[in-house]
Scaffold this motif. Sequence first.
Motif, mmCIF file in Angstrom:
data_model
loop_
_atom_site.group_PDB
_atom_site.id
_atom_site.type_symbol
_atom_site.label_atom_id
_atom_site.label_comp_id
_atom_site.label_asym_id
_atom_site.label_seq_id
_atom_site.Cartn_x
_atom_site.Cartn_y
_atom_site.Cartn_z
ATOM 1 N N ALA A 320 9.432 -69.543 -1.464
ATOM 2 C CA ALA A 320 8.244 -70.373 -1.679
ATOM 3 C C ALA A 320 8.337 -71.209 -2.955
ATOM 4 C CB ALA A 320 6.990 -69.496 -1.710
ATOM 5 N N ALA A 321 9.429 -71.072 -3.723
ATOM 6 C CA ALA A 321 9.598 -71.935 -4.900
ATOM 7 C C ALA A 321 9.645 -73.404 -4.484
ATOM 8 C CB ALA A 321 10.855 -71.557 -5.674
ATOM 9 N N GLU A 373 5.035 -65.906 -14.777
ATOM 10 C CA GLU A 373 3.672 -66.063 -14.258
ATOM 11 C C GLU A 373 3.503 -67.437 -13.595
ATOM 12 O OE1 GLU A 373 4.569 -64.999 -17.246
ATOM 13 O OE2 GLU A 373 3.148 -63.547 -18.096
ATOM 14 N N ASP A 374 4.179 -68.465 -14.141
ATOM 15 C CA ASP A 374 4.101 -69.812 -13.548
ATOM 16 C C ASP A 374 4.778 -69.826 -12.175
ATOM 17 O OD1 ASP A 374 2.806 -71.043 -15.798
ATOM 18 O OD2 ASP A 374 4.738 -71.023 -16.841
ATOM 19 N N VAL A 375 5.926 -69.149 -12.081
ATOM 20 C CA VAL A 375 6.620 -69.088 -10.786
ATOM 21 C C VAL A 375 5.748 -68.344 -9.774
ATOM 22 C CG1 VAL A 375 8.661 -68.244 -9.568
ATOM 23 C CG2 VAL A 375 8.877 -69.113 -11.905
ATOM 24 N N ALA A 376 5.154 -67.240 -10.230
ATOM 25 C CA ALA A 376 4.311 -66.452 -9.328
ATOM 26 C C ALA A 376 3.152 -67.307 -8.827
ATOM 27 C CB ALA A 376 3.791 -65.200 -10.044
ATOM 28 N N THR A 379 4.288 -69.932 -6.317
ATOM 29 C CA THR A 379 4.804 -69.427 -5.046
ATOM 30 C C THR A 379 3.786 -68.559 -4.315
ATOM 31 O OG1 THR A 379 5.768 -67.501 -6.159
ATOM 32 C CG2 THR A 379 7.188 -69.420 -5.867
ATOM 33 N N GLY A 380 2.656 -68.304 -4.932
ATOM 34 C CA GLY A 380 1.646 -67.459 -4.299
ATOM 35 C C GLY A 380 2.064 -66.000 -4.214
ATOM 36 N N ASP A 385 6.403 -58.951 -7.166
ATOM 37 C CA ASP A 385 7.355 -59.403 -6.136
ATOM 38 C C ASP A 385 8.536 -60.094 -6.796
ATOM 39 O OD1 ASP A 385 5.574 -58.636 -4.123
ATOM 40 O OD2 ASP A 385 4.620 -60.612 -4.073
ATOM 41 N N LEU A 386 8.214 -60.985 -7.735
ATOM 42 C CA LEU A 386 9.270 -61.790 -8.347
ATOM 43 C C LEU A 386 10.291 -60.905 -9.065
ATOM 44 C CD1 LEU A 386 10.272 -64.679 -9.039
ATOM 45 C CD2 LEU A 386 8.942 -64.507 -11.146
#
Length: 399
Positions: A320-321, A373-376, A379-380, A385-386
């Motif tokens: 989802a990135a 946190e920005d990636v999370a 990507t929702g 998970d990350l």
Amino acid sequence: MNRRTFLAALSAPVVARLASLDAHAGQAALHQRVSAFEPWIEVNIASLRANAAEMARVAGRPVLAVVKNNGYGLGVVNAAQALEPSPAVHGFAVVKLQEARDLRARGIKKPILLMAPIDADDLRDAVSANIMPMVYTPIGDLLDQEAARLGRPIPIHVCVDTGIGRVGVPHRQAAALIRDLAGRKGVAIDGTMMTFTEDLEFDREQRRRFAALTDELKAAGINLGRLHAASTYTLFQHGNETSFDMVRPGMGLLGIYPDARFAALKKLDLKTALAMRVRVAYVKQLAAGESAGYERAYVAKRDTWIATLPVGHADGWPRAAAKGGKVRINGRLYPVIASVSASHTLVEIGDSPDVKAGDVATLFDGQDGSRPEDVAQATGASVYDLTMHLSPLLPRRTV
Ligand SMILES: *Cc1c(COP(=O)(O)O)cnc(C)c1O
């Protein structure tokens, strides 16, 4: 050479490599020489220690460091070796027997709690390696047998379910089980624990249940060892009435906030201890109308440069990135485009080729805009998970 020896010769190197993968999963020691283009995970030792100290300072209690699931991506041995010298850290907790054994095999000396279901064989292996089991069923006889075999009482932590409903003896039945265990020669209760649901209101009720139970047993002269319950979330959401004798955070050790709102609270000053990077493999220009990715997921609206990163969802970089994620190269953030495939990610560079093959691309680190946190958020997915899905095969570099 007959057919059998021929086949054995063929498979020998494969077997040897798999065995070493097993023994060093997640450790850089696995690799003789890491290819320049392999994505890598950076583990910041000073930040890990600072975060443990910060959580112990705010809680006013030591930390039982949760390093489960490959140390939240750090590598379980890396995480424990980094944290063991910290006076803030009482010991470690994991959820897989193999991880606990790896820690002992790699020289970790502090207490290790195995927060996992176990059978009789697991119990024997655990206690033989000085790993404490989490107990919530009537296995007193088994513990007595192991104590007789080893010639010493077995330290355990009793897990009480005050409402999360996963594991643990239900709080109303806990007193009877704990009295039975405490009365045995072969058992030494080293700790008593529970897990909050992380529902603000219900946490308070869970705390009351745990306090009522443990107060009653303590008043009856029963030693419960250290009481512990609080995760990273709990440390942010509640005062120290939930901290009991020690706190049990995991994600906070990495300097990652489990909830995006927590950074602004300034209650704990955490430093990101985990980064993921990869070198740009290839840069090229697409003319307007040309496409990139499976099913032509991206079509250039105008002439543009794109860069190929040799990293994908097989490495734990989320698919989802491609839906809003950004990657930092040479200080600038560039959007992920097309789709993330097993081993490739594409980013749009724009008009001029400011990026060249070999440049380091940061998938996440401690900088605003490229934090985990920005990636999370993009990507929702959650930060759990990350971090926990990062491939154990990626080399880890300590910095
Ligand atoms: C994972 C886990 C923790 C740590 O939780 P964080 O949110 O990572 O701080 C604590 N206790 C138990 C039982 C866990 O499984």
